[in-house]
Write an enzyme that holds these catalytic residues in place. Sequence first.
Site, mmCIF file in Angstrom:
data_model
loop_
_atom_site.group_PDB
_atom_site.id
_atom_site.type_symbol
_atom_site.label_atom_id
_atom_site.label_comp_id
_atom_site.label_asym_id
_atom_site.label_seq_id
_atom_site.Cartn_x
_atom_site.Cartn_y
_atom_site.Cartn_z
ATOM 1 N N ASN A 13 -16.469 -2.662 9.132
ATOM 2 C CA ASN A 13 -17.622 -2.065 9.807
ATOM 3 C C ASN A 13 -18.617 -3.187 10.092
ATOM 4 O O ASN A 13 -19.313 -3.643 9.189
ATOM 5 C CB ASN A 13 -18.241 -0.993 8.897
ATOM 6 N N LYS A 15 -21.297 -3.135 11.670
ATOM 7 C CA LYS A 15 -22.690 -2.679 11.782
ATOM 8 C C LYS A 15 -23.303 -3.281 13.062
ATOM 9 O O LYS A 15 -22.583 -3.465 14.039
ATOM 10 C CB LYS A 15 -23.460 -3.021 10.509
ATOM 11 N N HIS A 103 -22.207 7.568 8.016
ATOM 12 C CA HIS A 103 -22.506 6.376 7.217
ATOM 13 C C HIS A 103 -23.903 6.525 6.597
ATOM 14 O O HIS A 103 -24.802 7.090 7.219
ATOM 15 C CB HIS A 103 -22.443 5.120 8.103
ATOM 16 N N GLU A 105 -26.245 4.552 6.358
ATOM 17 C CA GLU A 105 -27.330 3.997 7.179
ATOM 18 C C GLU A 105 -27.722 4.967 8.294
ATOM 19 O O GLU A 105 -28.883 5.014 8.702
ATOM 20 C CB GLU A 105 -26.908 2.617 7.726
ATOM 21 N N GLU A 175 -18.740 5.354 -0.447
ATOM 22 C CA GLU A 175 -19.618 4.185 -0.370
ATOM 23 C C GLU A 175 -20.897 4.469 -1.154
ATOM 24 O O GLU A 175 -21.850 5.047 -0.602
ATOM 25 C CB GLU A 175 -19.983 3.895 1.087
ATOM 26 N N GLY A 181 -24.291 -3.701 0.733
ATOM 27 C CA GLY A 181 -25.092 -4.864 1.116
ATOM 28 C C GLY A 181 -25.882 -5.477 -0.019
ATOM 29 O O GLY A 181 -26.745 -6.321 0.203
ATOM 30 N N SER A 221 -20.009 -3.878 -0.855
ATOM 31 C CA SER A 221 -19.902 -5.263 -1.349
ATOM 32 C C SER A 221 -18.470 -5.696 -1.652
ATOM 33 O O SER A 221 -18.229 -6.472 -2.576
ATOM 34 C CB SER A 221 -20.806 -5.464 -2.575
#
Length: 261
Positions: A13, A15, A103, A105, A175, A181, A221
């Site tokens: 991904n 992003k 996701h 985010e 996730e 991140g 990560s």
Amino acid sequence: MATTPRRPLMAGNWKMNLTHLEAIALVQKLAFSLNDDDLEKVEVAVLPPFTDIRSVQTLIDADRYNIAYGGQDLSPHDSGAYTGDISGAMLAKLGCTYAVVGHSERRQYHAETDEQVAAKIKAAYRHGLTPILCIGEPLEVRQESRHVEHTLAQLDGGLDGLGAEQAASIVVAYEPVWAIGTGEVATPDDAQEMAAAIRERLAKLYSADVAAAVRVLYGGSVKASNVKPIMEQPDVDGALVGGASINADEFALIARYHRNP
Ligand SMILES: O=C(CO)COP(=O)(O)O
């Protein structure tokens, strides 16, 4: 219970990273770093920004790379006055296999709800795309030991109204938000605990066959140095990789984890 072996999936991904020119360079490098045996053992996919997908498609088609690709989101609608949105039909026409849905985010910065996630999953299936449904708990929820309950509620919400035939082909990515991140990867045991709980819930919602067919990924990560023990967990079928996927060498090492000692 008939168990079909699940082919591992390593999905990158990207992003909001890489222009279409950088995308071409990355996919080329990635393809040269993986041999036929790697790509037979493991399915490799990239999930570029929308503006890169046409270039990625052209390259993959021209050079016949065995690498799948998809979008990072899609609209729940098929067309119409939805400025800035991208439909499942548009992604399908570009040869996409996958669409990421829900996701963290998107949930955080675009206030996406489970209802919207469920509508996007149905939109993906209307256009022959395989959704990668992302679920996972924030840190405070884990600290209160409510992570399984929280994550399974997102699973229930996302799958609401979805039939068994479609559910059997979905990809679920666990996730944990605190691992995204941050460099703080979940332990292999944490990943296995949740992947098993997801599979158990799929068996309850659908059937043992559906539960056995669905690929459950871990994301957060993931790096070449930590992927192998996570992949050795019986219920983990792959990884959704963020930061490490925009470096072709690192992502290739992740995809070839089976070669590592
Ligand atoms: O969000 C992720 C993939 O969708 C994970 O991101 P990182 O690998 O950068 O932690």
